[in-house]
Design a protein around this motif. Structure first.
Motif, mmCIF file in Angstrom:
data_model
loop_
_atom_site.group_PDB
_atom_site.id
_atom_site.type_symbol
_atom_site.label_atom_id
_atom_site.label_comp_id
_atom_site.label_asym_id
_atom_site.label_seq_id
_atom_site.Cartn_x
_atom_site.Cartn_y
_atom_site.Cartn_z
ATOM 1 N N LEU A 72 -2.255 -3.438 2.136
ATOM 2 C CA LEU A 72 -1.432 -4.549 2.615
ATOM 3 C C LEU A 72 -1.996 -5.136 3.901
ATOM 4 O O LEU A 72 -1.956 -6.356 4.098
ATOM 5 C CB LEU A 72 0.010 -4.080 2.832
ATOM 6 C CG LEU A 72 1.018 -5.175 3.207
ATOM 7 C CD1 LEU A 72 1.256 -6.110 2.026
ATOM 8 C CD2 LEU A 72 2.347 -4.562 3.656
ATOM 9 N N CYS A 73 -2.532 -4.298 4.772
ATOM 10 C CA CYS A 73 -3.075 -4.769 6.051
ATOM 11 C C CYS A 73 -4.304 -5.651 5.845
ATOM 12 O O CYS A 73 -4.562 -6.556 6.650
ATOM 13 C CB CYS A 73 -3.425 -3.587 6.944
ATOM 14 S SG CYS A 73 -2.030 -2.510 7.333
ATOM 15 N N ARG A 74 -5.065 -5.403 4.797
ATOM 16 C CA ARG A 74 -6.237 -6.225 4.490
ATOM 17 C C ARG A 74 -5.816 -7.623 4.035
ATOM 18 O O ARG A 74 -6.618 -8.551 4.042
ATOM 19 C CB ARG A 74 -7.092 -5.562 3.410
ATOM 20 C CG ARG A 74 -7.641 -4.212 3.815
ATOM 21 C CD ARG A 74 -8.494 -3.594 2.726
ATOM 22 N NE ARG A 74 -9.691 -4.386 2.510
ATOM 23 C CZ ARG A 74 -10.093 -4.829 1.312
ATOM 24 N NH1 ARG A 74 -9.357 -4.592 0.226
ATOM 25 N NH2 ARG A 74 -11.205 -5.528 1.197
ATOM 26 N N ARG A 75 -4.562 -7.767 3.663
ATOM 27 C CA ARG A 75 -4.046 -9.034 3.143
ATOM 28 C C ARG A 75 -3.078 -9.701 4.127
ATOM 29 O O ARG A 75 -2.226 -10.478 3.737
ATOM 30 C CB ARG A 75 -3.377 -8.799 1.787
ATOM 31 C CG ARG A 75 -4.324 -8.168 0.776
ATOM 32 C CD ARG A 75 -3.674 -7.806 -0.546
ATOM 33 N NE ARG A 75 -4.585 -7.065 -1.384
ATOM 34 C CZ ARG A 75 -5.519 -7.612 -2.157
ATOM 35 N NH1 ARG A 75 -5.633 -8.927 -2.209
ATOM 36 N NH2 ARG A 75 -6.329 -6.867 -2.874
ATOM 37 N N CYS A 76 -3.235 -9.375 5.397
ATOM 38 C CA CYS A 76 -2.357 -9.908 6.442
ATOM 39 C C CYS A 76 -3.093 -10.955 7.264
ATOM 40 O O CYS A 76 -4.082 -10.659 7.944
ATOM 41 C CB CYS A 76 -1.880 -8.773 7.354
ATOM 42 S SG CYS A 76 -0.857 -9.333 8.741
ATOM 43 N N GLY A 77 -2.586 -12.189 7.215
ATOM 44 C CA GLY A 77 -3.203 -13.268 7.987
ATOM 45 C C GLY A 77 -2.978 -13.115 9.473
ATOM 46 O O GLY A 77 -3.829 -13.511 10.285
#
Length: 275
Positions: free
Chosen positions: A264-269
């Motif tokens: 999820l953190c890799r997909r956080c703008g």
């Protein structure tokens, strides 16, 4: 010692703002005994409590009791609100010992012109009273380039309603002591279906802050709206054990290397702001 902890006293909101990720969890309001239990667990962990992840804290009928209890336990309370209920519940906040109130003025970016001005007058009236009462007030415009010209008009109205020095700085405008406008860009919320934002990832989650959802689930930051990274539950486990769990420690060590241990953190703008 964490710089702040987010406590979601309710995940119920009275608006559906275009910038908000929202959630699909069961609607719930935290009880006063549950809140008291969390404060017991937080002793020695932080001094600052932020009353949001999802939800509008001013919709909670027991908010004054929450603030009173937090003050008695030695915590500083910080409220983030969409501002729509300040005319009805603002007076409760003035003598509550609240340290800071942030109003997301961009919540009304899609309202009609007359409704928008009424809203701004309501917010300005409260901001004037609260800042005079010693509460730090921040009027946030976190929608740069998505406001369709409304921000300029909103600032013009606020300048007429709020006397002060109006000195610009790197984050916005210092209207006067205890009263500020803050500009910011709209960001992409983390979502399991969102694209990967970048190879390098850094975040203050689990380093300076973490969050507790209204059902007691501990999450690494205030943007995990669905509780995807559920580290444990403060109503069933000791908070100290949750914060020192292998999964929590993996997140901390990963961010030290500019890497994300959680998908999820890799997909956080928002996390890309820190890279």
């Amino acid at each position: 010692m964490y710089s702040r902890v987010y406590i979601e006293i309710t995940n119920i909101c009275n608006m559906h703002c275009s910038f908000c990720h929202g959630h699909h969890r069961t609607l719930k309001q935290m009880s006063l005994p549950e809140f008291s239990h969390i404060l017991d667990q937080l002793k020695g962990t932080t001094k600052y409590i932020y009353y949001h992840l999802m939800g509008e804290p001013l919709t909670h009928p027991d908010l004054p009791a929450f603030l009173k209890l937090a003050k008695e336990r030695g915590f500083h309370s910080v409220i983030t609100t969409n501002g729509t209920l300040l005319d009805r519940r603002g007076e409760e906040l003035l003598g509550s010992g609240v340290h800071k109130i942030s109003v997301s003025v961009h919540s009304f970016e899609q309202d009609d012109r007359d409704g928008h001005e009424r809203y701004l007058r309501k917010v300005a009236d409260f901001a004037h009273k609260a800042s005079k009462a010693g509460i730090i007030v921040v009027l946030r415009f976190w929608n740069r380039d998505h406001d369709e010209g409304r921000n300029d008009r909103a600032e013009q109205i606020l300048r007429e309603l709020l006397p002060g020095d109006w000195i610009e700085n790197t984050r916005g405008v210092r209207v006067r002591e205890k009263l500020h406008l803050e500009w910011g860009d709209r960001f992409e919320w983390p979502d399991e279906g969102a694209p990967v934002q970048g190879e390098e990832v850094f975040c203050h989650g689990m380093r300076d802050q973490f969050g507790i959802l209204c059902d007691g689930t501990v999450v690494p930051c205030c943007l995990d709206s669905e509780g995807v990274i559920a580290l444990g539950n403060v109503f069933r486990e000791e908070l100290s054990d949750i914060l020192n769990s292998p999964r929590a420690n993996a997140m901390k060590k990963g961010f030290e290397r500019r890497q994300a241990s959680e998908e999820l953190c890799r997909r956080c703008g928002y996390a890309q702001r820190f890279v």
